[in-house]
Design a protein around this motif. Structure first.
Motif, PDB file in Angstrom:
ATOM      1  N   TYR A   1     -46.486  -4.890  -0.432  1.00 32.21           N
ATOM      2  CA  TYR A   1     -45.470  -3.911  -0.806  1.00 32.21           C
ATOM      3  C   TYR A   1     -44.625  -4.361  -1.990  1.00 32.21           C
ATOM      4  O   TYR A   1     -43.814  -3.580  -2.490  1.00 32.21           O
ATOM      5  CB  TYR A   1     -44.525  -3.642   0.368  1.00 32.21           C
ATOM      6  CG  TYR A   1     -45.203  -3.213   1.649  1.00 32.21           C
ATOM      7  CD1 TYR A   1     -46.255  -2.297   1.636  1.00 32.21           C
ATOM      8  CD2 TYR A   1     -44.805  -3.724   2.882  1.00 32.21           C
ATOM      9  CE1 TYR A   1     -46.886  -1.917   2.812  1.00 32.21           C
ATOM     10  CE2 TYR A   1     -45.409  -3.333   4.061  1.00 32.21           C
ATOM     11  CZ  TYR A   1     -46.456  -2.437   4.024  1.00 32.21           C
ATOM     12  OH  TYR A   1     -47.077  -2.052   5.187  1.00 32.21           O
ATOM     13  N   LEU A   2     -44.793  -5.608  -2.438  1.00 36.84           N
ATOM     14  CA  LEU A   2     -43.883  -6.212  -3.417  1.00 36.84           C
ATOM     15  C   LEU A   2     -44.557  -6.569  -4.730  1.00 36.84           C
ATOM     16  O   LEU A   2     -45.772  -6.807  -4.797  1.00 36.84           O
ATOM     17  CB  LEU A   2     -43.258  -7.482  -2.836  1.00 36.84           C
ATOM     18  CG  LEU A   2     -42.254  -7.315  -1.692  1.00 36.84           C
ATOM     19  CD1 LEU A   2     -41.959  -8.658  -1.060  1.00 36.84           C
ATOM     20  CD2 LEU A   2     -40.974  -6.677  -2.208  1.00 36.84           C
ATOM     21  N   GLN A   3     -43.736  -6.611  -5.761  1.00 34.45           N
ATOM     22  CA  GLN A   3     -44.132  -7.159  -7.051  1.00 34.45           C
ATOM     23  C   GLN A   3     -43.175  -8.311  -7.379  1.00 34.45           C
ATOM     24  O   GLN A   3     -41.978  -8.209  -7.149  1.00 34.45           O
ATOM     25  CB  GLN A   3     -44.029  -6.083  -8.145  1.00 34.45           C
ATOM     26  CG  GLN A   3     -44.913  -4.872  -7.911  1.00 34.45           C
ATOM     27  CD  GLN A   3     -44.606  -3.738  -8.874  1.00 34.45           C
ATOM     28  OE1 GLN A   3     -43.640  -3.802  -9.638  1.00 34.45           O
ATOM     29  NE2 GLN A   3     -45.420  -2.688  -8.836  1.00 34.45           N
ATOM     30  N   LYS A   4     -43.718  -9.415  -7.871  1.00 35.72           N
ATOM     31  CA  LYS A   4     -42.866 -10.557  -8.199  1.00 35.72           C
ATOM     32  C   LYS A   4     -41.989 -10.248  -9.405  1.00 35.72           C
ATOM     33  O   LYS A   4     -42.391  -9.541 -10.314  1.00 35.72           O
ATOM     34  CB  LYS A   4     -43.726 -11.795  -8.487  1.00 35.72           C
ATOM     35  CG  LYS A   4     -44.382 -12.384  -7.244  1.00 35.72           C
ATOM     36  CD  LYS A   4     -45.111 -13.672  -7.594  1.00 35.72           C
ATOM     37  CE  LYS A   4     -45.740 -14.296  -6.342  1.00 35.72           C
ATOM     38  NZ  LYS A   4     -46.460 -15.562  -6.655  1.00 35.72           N
TER      39      LYS A   4
ATOM     40  N   ALA B   1     -42.545  -1.777  -4.457  1.00 37.43           N
ATOM     41  CA  ALA B   1     -43.410  -1.054  -5.394  1.00 37.43           C
ATOM     42  C   ALA B   1     -43.020   0.413  -5.582  1.00 37.43           C
ATOM     43  O   ALA B   1     -43.017   0.925  -6.704  1.00 37.43           O
ATOM     44  CB  ALA B   1     -44.859  -1.152  -4.925  1.00 37.43           C
ATOM     45  N   LYS B   2     -42.673   1.127  -4.513  1.00 39.34           N
ATOM     46  CA  LYS B   2     -42.394   2.566  -4.627  1.00 39.34           C
ATOM     47  C   LYS B   2     -41.010   2.849  -5.200  1.00 39.34           C
ATOM     48  O   LYS B   2     -40.856   3.608  -6.163  1.00 39.34           O
ATOM     49  CB  LYS B   2     -42.510   3.238  -3.257  1.00 39.34           C
ATOM     50  CG  LYS B   2     -43.913   3.371  -2.715  1.00 39.34           C
ATOM     51  CD  LYS B   2     -43.855   4.117  -1.378  1.00 39.34           C
ATOM     52  CE  LYS B   2     -45.200   4.166  -0.707  1.00 39.34           C
ATOM     53  NZ  LYS B   2     -45.115   4.845   0.622  1.00 39.34           N
ATOM     54  N   CYS B   3     -39.998   2.273  -4.588  1.00 39.86           N
ATOM     55  CA  CYS B   3     -38.621   2.640  -4.956  1.00 39.86           C
ATOM     56  C   CYS B   3     -38.030   1.746  -6.036  1.00 39.86           C
ATOM     57  O   CYS B   3     -37.036   2.110  -6.668  1.00 39.86           O
ATOM     58  CB  CYS B   3     -37.726   2.618  -3.719  1.00 39.86           C
ATOM     59  SG  CYS B   3     -37.589   1.002  -2.914  1.00 39.86           S
ATOM     60  N   GLY B   4     -38.596   0.555  -6.252  1.00 43.32           N
ATOM     61  CA  GLY B   4     -38.135  -0.317  -7.330  1.00 43.32           C
ATOM     62  C   GLY B   4     -36.904  -1.145  -7.021  1.00 43.32           C
ATOM     63  O   GLY B   4     -36.386  -1.824  -7.910  1.00 43.32           O
ATOM     64  N   HIS B   5     -36.415  -1.145  -5.783  1.00 45.19           N
ATOM     65  CA  HIS B   5     -35.246  -1.962  -5.447  1.00 45.19           C
ATOM     66  C   HIS B   5     -35.647  -3.421  -5.314  1.00 45.19           C
ATOM     67  O   HIS B   5     -36.749  -3.743  -4.851  1.00 45.19           O
ATOM     68  CB  HIS B   5     -34.588  -1.452  -4.163  1.00 45.19           C
ATOM     69  CG  HIS B   5     -33.889  -0.141  -4.361  1.00 45.19           C
ATOM     70  ND1 HIS B   5     -34.298   1.037  -3.781  1.00 45.19           N
ATOM     71  CD2 HIS B   5     -32.797   0.181  -5.120  1.00 45.19           C
ATOM     72  CE1 HIS B   5     -33.498   2.022  -4.155  1.00 45.19           C
ATOM     73  NE2 HIS B   5     -32.586   1.530  -4.958  1.00 45.19           N
TER      74      HIS B   5
END
Length: 354
Positions: free
Chosen positions: A132-135, A173-177
């Motif tokens: 679910y994450l991006q570094k 990934a979706k909301c960018g928080h």
């Protein structure tokens, strides 16, 4: 006590000061009539709860606590008074025979049962969150809304330490928080650990959210009566039944007994296209154990008991005195929004078939 033949008794204002006021017995019929009408107008303008009082010109709403006073004034003025009874709470429909109960077209069976939580094995919290994450190599100059420390600084979480470096930062990934990865893993470990994640800032759901609803049974069928506001269709009746039991590891006090008050609980939907859509989504919510949970009752204050879980139901059949009945033109849209907030939309129907 005044002597016979003396002047009528006078009363002063409520504070004992000001000009004297005549008693009701000294007022003429026209004065009493004007006083009664003025009383009603003031109460109507105040916007307080009212009940009908019948007078010469029709019905006027009057505050229940003061309806008796108005009645006395109007009676003294020679006006007919008839206080109507307050409306009755109608929780259940008229009796229905077994032969009148029908299955709902397009929905198989009439009953769904849930069992204990199905645990998902084989993935660590770090592995779950990774998809679910991006570094983020260069964190923005803002706070992590979980620990309230700057993102450029190490995580301030002081609880049991996850197997993640406290200075790593990730973006959903979706909301960018953006959050400390350390904080997200700790939040996941403190939750249901079902393979899903909900953004603590905007509530966007990643994966399939499930709840902590205890085992139980959900029945649903058609009855041949119409709900107020839905005279053109029959009614879907839902019956939830959850017995008392012992709390599991996902509940507030594992190993402790929980109570289940008010079951079976009867709920109602119109048998319209949108009503059947709501039912199908409620079935998904039931399977995902999101309709009830174990907690503290907001009405009785009792802890360790089964309570509703943020998806409102209509439990009154023929009235809406408590806000839990019909007519209510916004209810179906509101409950669809509440289901969507739990991650349950039309796409969920396809997911549950897979």
């Amino acid at each position: 006590r005044r002597q016979a033949g003396s002047a009528p008794a006078l009363s002063t204002g409520a504070d004992g000061k000001g000009p004297p006021r005549q008693g009701l017995g000294t007022l003429s019929r026209s004065h009493l009539q004007r006083l009664a009408i003025a009383q009603s107008r003031v109460l109507i303008a105040s916007g307080v709860p009212t009940v009908p009082v019948k007078n010469l010109t029709g019905s006027s709403p009057v505050n229940p606590a003061l309806a008796g006073i108005t009645g006395i004034l109007m009676s003294a003025a020679g006006l007919p008074v008839c206080l109507t009874r307050p409306p009755k709470l109608v929780l259940h429909p008229p009796p229905v025979s077994k032969s009148d109960i029908q299955a709902i077209p397009g929905i198989s069976h009439r009953c769904r049962k849930t069992t204990k939580k199905q645990t998902r094995k084989g993935k660590t919290p770090e592995e779950v969150l990774k998809k679910y994450l991006q570094k983020v190599r260069h964190p923005p100059d803002e706070d992590c809304t979980i620990c309230m420390e700057r993102l450029a600084a190490p995580s301030g979480y002081k609880g049991p330490q996850p197997a993640v470096k406290p200075d790593l930062v990730g973006k959903l990934a979706k909301c960018g928080h953006v959050f400390h990865l350390h904080c997200l893993v700790a939040m996941y470990n403190n939750g249901n650990k079902d393979g899903s994640l909900q953004c603590p800032t905007c509530k966007t759901i990643y994966g399939v959210k499930t709840g902590t609803q205890p085992p139980g049974k959900m029945e649903f069928h058609l009855i041949p009566h119409a709900l107020p506001g839905h005279a053109d269709c029959k009614t879907i009746r839902i019956i939830y039944n959850i017995p008392p039991g012992v709390q599991g590891p996902e509940h507030p006090n594992p190993g402790k007994n929980f109570t289940a008050r008010g079951f079976p609980r009867h709920c109602y939907l119109p048998d319209s296209e949108k009503g059947r859509k709501v039912l199908k989504l409620l079935l998904v919510a039931w399977e995902r154990r999101l309709i009830f949970t174990v907690g503290t009752s907001s009405t009785t204050g009792e802890s360790d008991t089964v309570i509703w879980n943020e998806i409102h139901h209509k439990t009154e059949f023929g009235s809406n005195l408590t806000g839990h009945g019909y007519p209510d033109g916004n209810y179906l849209d509101n409950v669809l929004a509440e289901l969507a907030a739990q991650g349950i939309t039309e796409e969920s129907l396809a997911q549950d078939k897979d």
